[in-house]
Design a protein around this motif. Structure first.
Motif, mmCIF file in Angstrom:
data_model
loop_
_atom_site.group_PDB
_atom_site.id
_atom_site.type_symbol
_atom_site.label_atom_id
_atom_site.label_comp_id
_atom_site.label_asym_id
_atom_site.label_seq_id
_atom_site.Cartn_x
_atom_site.Cartn_y
_atom_site.Cartn_z
ATOM 1 N N MET A 1 -7.632 39.242 147.576
ATOM 2 C CA MET A 1 -7.108 40.427 146.945
ATOM 3 C C MET A 1 -5.779 40.123 146.248
ATOM 4 S SD MET A 1 -7.891 43.545 146.567
ATOM 5 C CE MET A 1 -7.228 45.101 146.206
ATOM 6 N N ASP A 2 -5.007 39.204 146.818
ATOM 7 C CA ASP A 2 -3.710 38.876 146.229
ATOM 8 C C ASP A 2 -3.869 38.217 144.861
ATOM 9 O OD1 ASP A 2 -2.404 39.854 148.409
ATOM 10 O OD2 ASP A 2 -2.288 37.896 149.428
ATOM 11 N N ILE A 3 -4.978 37.544 144.666
ATOM 12 C CA ILE A 3 -5.168 36.841 143.394
ATOM 13 C C ILE A 3 -5.417 37.826 142.241
ATOM 14 C CG2 ILE A 3 -7.666 36.515 143.498
ATOM 15 C CD1 ILE A 3 -7.046 33.567 142.650
ATOM 16 N N LEU A 4 -5.881 39.018 142.560
ATOM 17 C CA LEU A 4 -6.137 40.015 141.522
ATOM 18 C C LEU A 4 -4.874 40.758 141.089
ATOM 19 C CD1 LEU A 4 -9.520 41.521 142.742
ATOM 20 C CD2 LEU A 4 -9.135 39.848 140.942
ATOM 21 N N LEU A 5 -3.763 40.517 141.726
ATOM 22 C CA LEU A 5 -2.523 41.204 141.353
ATOM 23 C C LEU A 5 -2.059 40.834 139.945
ATOM 24 C CD1 LEU A 5 -0.459 41.128 144.680
ATOM 25 C CD2 LEU A 5 -1.616 43.059 143.607
ATOM 26 N N TRP A 6 -2.454 39.688 139.445
ATOM 27 C CA TRP A 6 -2.051 39.310 138.086
ATOM 28 C C TRP A 6 -2.744 40.184 137.038
ATOM 29 C CZ3 TRP A 6 -5.619 37.538 134.533
ATOM 30 C CH2 TRP A 6 -6.867 37.175 135.035
ATOM 31 N N LEU A 7 -3.795 40.906 137.437
ATOM 32 C CA LEU A 7 -4.481 41.815 136.506
ATOM 33 C C LEU A 7 -3.769 43.160 136.365
ATOM 34 C CD1 LEU A 7 -8.246 41.319 137.351
ATOM 35 C CD2 LEU A 7 -7.092 40.782 135.227
ATOM 36 N N VAL A 8 -2.913 43.510 137.278
ATOM 37 C CA VAL A 8 -2.276 44.837 137.269
ATOM 38 C C VAL A 8 -1.421 45.053 136.018
ATOM 39 C CG1 VAL A 8 -0.652 46.343 138.497
ATOM 40 C CG2 VAL A 8 -2.401 45.089 139.769
ATOM 41 N N PRO A 9 -0.512 44.142 135.638
ATOM 42 C CA PRO A 9 0.294 44.419 134.434
ATOM 43 C C PRO A 9 -0.532 44.604 133.153
ATOM 44 C CG PRO A 9 1.298 42.661 135.716
ATOM 45 C CD PRO A 9 -0.027 42.942 136.341
ATOM 46 N N PRO A 10 -1.541 43.766 132.851
ATOM 47 C CA PRO A 10 -2.314 44.021 131.637
ATOM 48 C C PRO A 10 -3.084 45.337 131.680
ATOM 49 C CG PRO A 10 -2.730 41.787 132.430
ATOM 50 C CD PRO A 10 -1.914 42.478 133.451
ATOM 51 N N VAL A 11 -3.592 45.715 132.849
ATOM 52 C CA VAL A 11 -4.326 46.980 132.964
ATOM 53 C C VAL A 11 -3.378 48.154 132.737
ATOM 54 C CG1 VAL A 11 -5.579 48.468 134.584
ATOM 55 C CG2 VAL A 11 -6.144 46.043 134.429
ATOM 56 N N VAL A 12 -2.186 48.093 133.289
ATOM 57 C CA VAL A 12 -1.211 49.173 133.101
ATOM 58 C C VAL A 12 -0.814 49.281 131.631
ATOM 59 C CG1 VAL A 12 1.145 49.915 133.649
ATOM 60 C CG2 VAL A 12 -0.358 49.092 135.467
ATOM 61 N N VAL A 13 -0.555 48.161 130.983
ATOM 62 C CA VAL A 13 -0.187 48.178 129.566
ATOM 63 C C VAL A 13 -1.339 48.726 128.722
ATOM 64 C CG1 VAL A 13 0.362 46.699 127.596
ATOM 65 C CG2 VAL A 13 1.512 46.340 129.774
ATOM 66 N N THR A 14 -2.564 48.343 129.030
ATOM 67 C CA THR A 14 -3.724 48.837 128.281
ATOM 68 C C THR A 14 -3.889 50.331 128.441
ATOM 69 O OG1 THR A 14 -4.816 46.705 128.577
ATOM 70 C CG2 THR A 14 -6.207 48.562 127.962
ATOM 71 N N VAL A 15 -3.765 50.832 129.655
ATOM 72 C CA VAL A 15 -3.907 52.280 129.897
ATOM 73 C C VAL A 15 -2.792 53.045 129.188
ATOM 74 C CG1 VAL A 15 -3.815 54.062 131.695
ATOM 75 C CG2 VAL A 15 -5.180 52.000 132.044
ATOM 76 N N LEU A 16 -1.568 52.540 129.249
ATOM 77 C CA LEU A 16 -0.464 53.210 128.553
ATOM 78 C C LEU A 16 -0.680 53.211 127.035
ATOM 79 C CD1 LEU A 16 2.674 52.024 130.575
ATOM 80 C CD2 LEU A 16 1.642 54.304 130.498
ATOM 81 N N ALA A 17 -1.184 52.107 126.491
ATOM 82 C CA ALA A 17 -1.457 52.058 125.055
ATOM 83 C C ALA A 17 -2.550 53.049 124.682
ATOM 84 C CB ALA A 17 -1.858 50.640 124.654
ATOM 85 N N MET A 18 -3.580 53.170 125.516
ATOM 86 C CA MET A 18 -4.650 54.125 125.227
ATOM 87 C C MET A 18 -4.129 55.561 125.258
ATOM 88 S SD MET A 18 -7.809 52.204 127.251
ATOM 89 C CE MET A 18 -8.379 53.695 127.928
ATOM 90 N N VAL A 19 -3.276 55.867 126.219
ATOM 91 C CA VAL A 19 -2.703 57.215 126.305
ATOM 92 C C VAL A 19 -1.816 57.491 125.101
ATOM 93 C CG1 VAL A 19 -1.095 58.658 127.633
ATOM 94 C CG2 VAL A 19 -2.885 57.353 128.806
ATOM 95 N N LEU A 20 -1.011 56.524 124.701
ATOM 96 C CA LEU A 20 -0.118 56.697 123.555
ATOM 97 C C LEU A 20 -0.914 56.915 122.264
ATOM 98 C CD1 LEU A 20 2.792 56.617 122.428
ATOM 99 C CD2 LEU A 20 2.443 54.161 122.077
ATOM 100 N N VAL A 21 -1.939 56.112 122.047
ATOM 101 C CA VAL A 21 -2.744 56.252 120.828
ATOM 102 C C VAL A 21 -3.470 57.596 120.827
ATOM 103 C CG1 VAL A 21 -4.789 55.325 119.654
ATOM 104 C CG2 VAL A 21 -2.988 53.793 120.419
#
Length: 93
Positions: A1-21
């Motif tokens: 599970m710890d290895i998937l933590l590197w996916l959190v920042p790109p997912v957060v940035v993608t979701v924020l970009a989708m909300v902004l657009v």
């Protein structure tokens, strides 16, 4: 599970970009002026298009629709070519 933590920042940035657009795109939805749209449509329909038939000698024969395949006229239709016999099937290089 710890290895998937590197996916959190790109997912957060993608979701924020989708909300902004999505939020910024809401301003682009405006009411269409139907009178202006009908006038533009009428102008486009009155305009002469390249595919329209024009009276004159150019329209004496209907234009063939191009299929993109080149077809040679049959030589047998003119009966000018000699008829092939069974022995003529040999091909040369």
């Amino acid at each position: 599970m710890d290895i998937l933590l590197w996916l959190v920042p790109p997912v957060v940035v993608t979701v924020l970009a989708m909300v902004l657009v999505t939020w910024l795109g809401r301003h682009g939805q405006r009411e269409v002026d139907r009178d202006v749209a009908v006038q533009k449509l009428a102008r486009a329909l009155r305009k002469e298009h390249p595919g329209q038939r024009r009276p004159g000698p150019a329209t004496s024969r209907p234009r063939d629709r191009s299929t993109g395949i080149a077809v040679r006229p049959s030589s047998r239709a003119n009966d000018q070519a000699p008829r092939r016999t069974h022995g003529d099937d040999k091909r040369t290089a």
